[in-house]
Design an enzyme around this catalytic site. Structure first.
Site, PDB file in Angstrom:
ATOM      1  N   PHE A  13       0.829  -1.208   0.000  1.00 34.68           N
ATOM      2  CA  PHE A  13       0.000   0.000   0.000  1.00 34.68           C
ATOM      3  C   PHE A  13       0.864   1.259   0.000  1.00 34.68           C
ATOM      4  O   PHE A  13       0.735   2.137  -0.867  1.00 34.68           O
ATOM      5  CB  PHE A  13      -0.902  -0.056   1.237  1.00 34.68           C
ATOM      6  CG  PHE A  13      -1.768   1.148   1.468  1.00 34.68           C
ATOM      7  CD1 PHE A  13      -2.474   1.757   0.442  1.00 34.68           C
ATOM      8  CD2 PHE A  13      -1.900   1.672   2.757  1.00 34.68           C
ATOM      9  CE1 PHE A  13      -3.295   2.857   0.671  1.00 34.68           C
ATOM     10  CE2 PHE A  13      -2.710   2.766   2.997  1.00 34.68           C
ATOM     11  CZ  PHE A  13      -3.397   3.364   1.956  1.00 34.68           C
ATOM     12  N   ALA A  83       9.171  -2.227   2.462  1.00 39.69           N
ATOM     13  CA  ALA A  83       8.650  -3.584   2.628  1.00 39.69           C
ATOM     14  C   ALA A  83       8.742  -4.048   4.072  1.00 39.69           C
ATOM     15  O   ALA A  83       9.728  -3.802   4.756  1.00 39.69           O
ATOM     16  CB  ALA A  83       9.422  -4.546   1.731  1.00 39.69           C
ATOM     17  N   SER A  84       7.684  -4.723   4.502  1.00 38.42           N
ATOM     18  CA  SER A  84       7.666  -5.301   5.849  1.00 38.42           C
ATOM     19  C   SER A  84       6.619  -6.398   5.868  1.00 38.42           C
ATOM     20  O   SER A  84       5.595  -6.295   5.186  1.00 38.42           O
ATOM     21  CB  SER A  84       7.331  -4.241   6.899  1.00 38.42           C
ATOM     22  OG  SER A  84       7.492  -4.752   8.200  1.00 38.42           O
ATOM     23  N   LYS A 159       8.746  -4.084  14.181  1.00 43.86           N
ATOM     24  CA  LYS A 159       9.179  -2.754  13.756  1.00 43.86           C
ATOM     25  C   LYS A 159      10.223  -2.185  14.726  1.00 43.86           C
ATOM     26  O   LYS A 159      11.209  -1.566  14.312  1.00 43.86           O
ATOM     27  CB  LYS A 159       7.976  -1.820  13.660  1.00 43.86           C
ATOM     28  CG  LYS A 159       7.085  -2.071  12.460  1.00 43.86           C
ATOM     29  CD  LYS A 159       7.817  -1.723  11.179  1.00 43.86           C
ATOM     30  CE  LYS A 159       6.906  -1.648   9.984  1.00 43.86           C
ATOM     31  NZ  LYS A 159       7.626  -1.288   8.742  1.00 43.86           N
ATOM     32  N   VAL A 187      -1.908   4.173   8.866  1.00 51.42           N
ATOM     33  CA  VAL A 187      -1.877   4.674   7.488  1.00 51.42           C
ATOM     34  C   VAL A 187      -3.184   4.329   6.780  1.00 51.42           C
ATOM     35  O   VAL A 187      -3.500   3.157   6.556  1.00 51.42           O
ATOM     36  CB  VAL A 187      -0.691   4.084   6.709  1.00 51.42           C
ATOM     37  CG1 VAL A 187      -0.598   4.741   5.334  1.00 51.42           C
ATOM     38  CG2 VAL A 187       0.606   4.270   7.485  1.00 51.42           C
TER      39      VAL A 187
END
Length: 343
Positions: A13, A83-84, A159, A187
């Protein structure tokens, strides 16, 4: 503009909007995919909102594999590491988040340093700067969250650990490559695809009538378009090197989000729930429900947070949260991403 920027995780996204922001500014963009068969869909979604699609190319690379990262960064002036991992909680496997986030970040950084990339901007999370909930302290860029604090779920722990590992690596092995992190809140905003939606699922669920009652939860909202612009600004601004930046706009309770959607979506918002789920009931059920357990520490809390640094240093000016959630919902309805596609 001849400079090339690598954006990791092109199906995501945030990554897609970062690609849009870069193309609009004239950059050449390369983005990584685990599966190059998805390149066509990514290209079409971006071409729908941006010119310059001929300046977008693709590279095959996976956060959990060394292969491909050297080729991906070759010739790039900058890297946006967006990216995660977004999966794993359902199985209770914290490692499904933590290993790809931490190890994948280090793969990207090693390759970037070896290739002589000018600056890497990494997408972290506002939670990485959150103090203990009862401390009364403000979340700002000087804070480092404790990964063992029970307020954090597996995604946020990943994170925290990934950003810590990144700063440690860059301080010792970064050479001439500069490093910056961006720490977004929740987000939302218009979607370019219904794949890898992350926090946007909250809006989609509300439009579809889920949950039937609303827990007393709130979010520091950031629009994905503002977040993408902030990444690009942080990529080149001299003052951004070696800094962290929280990216957040308005704080909105779920009830406020729901009321906004009801008021602005017209007939499309008729399923949006309005009734509150009693906090006492959530706390009672939380130990027995894996989906509720991570929510219990956050119920009823509007933890203080400051994005003043991003506003002052980088000119960050987030749009109103009400506009963001409505644009998000409208795009999901149009794309059929709520379970209730428009006829």
């Amino acid at each position: 503009m001849n400079e090339t920027v690598l954006v990791t995780g092109g199906t995501g996204f945030v990554a897609r909007w970062c690609i849009v922001a870069l193309l609009k500014r004239g950059y050449t963009v390369r983005t990584t995919l685990r599966d190059l068969a998805k390149a066509g869909a990514v290209r079409r979604s971006i071409a729908a909102v941006s010119d310059g699609i001929d300046r977008l190319t693709f590279a095959k690379a996976d956060l959990m594999n060394d292969d491909g990262w050297g080729e991906a960064v070759t010739g790039c002036a900058y890297v946006l590491h967006v990216a995660s991992p977004l999966g794993g909680v359902a199985s209770g496997d914290r490692d499904a988040y933590i290993r790809p986030a931490r190890e994948g970040t280090l793969r990207v950084l090693r390759a970037s340093v070896e290739a002589g990339v000018r600056r890497v901007v990494m997408t972290s999370a506002a939670a990485t700067a959150r103090p203990p909930l009862k401390s009364g302290l403000v979340s700002d860029e000087t804070r480092w969250a404790d990964p063992d604090d029970p307020q954090f779920d597996a995604y946020r722990v990943s994170k925290i650990l990934a950003e810590r590992a990144a700063w440690k690596f860059m301080e010792s092995e970064g050479r001439a490559t500069e490093f910056t992190t961006v720490l977004p809140g929740a987000v939302f905003g218009p979607v370019l695809s219904t794949e890898n939606l992350g926090s946007v699922k909250i809006i989609g669920d509300l439009v579809a009538g889920r949950p039937r009652r609303l827990p007393r939860l709130g979010f520091w909202v950031v629009d994905v378009r503002d977040l993408a612009d902030l990444h690009v600004t942080a990529m080149t601004a001299p003052a951004a090197a070696g800094e962290r930046f929280i990216a957040a706009g308005d704080f909105m309770w779920m009830e406020e989000i729901a009321a906004t959607l009801r008021a602005k979506l017209g007939a499309e918002g008729h399923k949006v729930p309005t009734r509150r789920l009693p906090t006492a009931l959530v706390r009672l059920l939380a130990p027995l429900r894996s989906d509720l357990k991570p929510l219990a520490p956050l119920l009823g809390r509007q933890f203080p947070l400051s994005s003043e640094k991003a506003r002052r240093v980088l000119g960050f000016a987030p749009r109103p949260g009400r506009n963001t959630v409505v644009d998000c919902a409208a795009s999901l309805i149009g794309a059929g991403g709520t379970g209730s596609p428009r006829a």
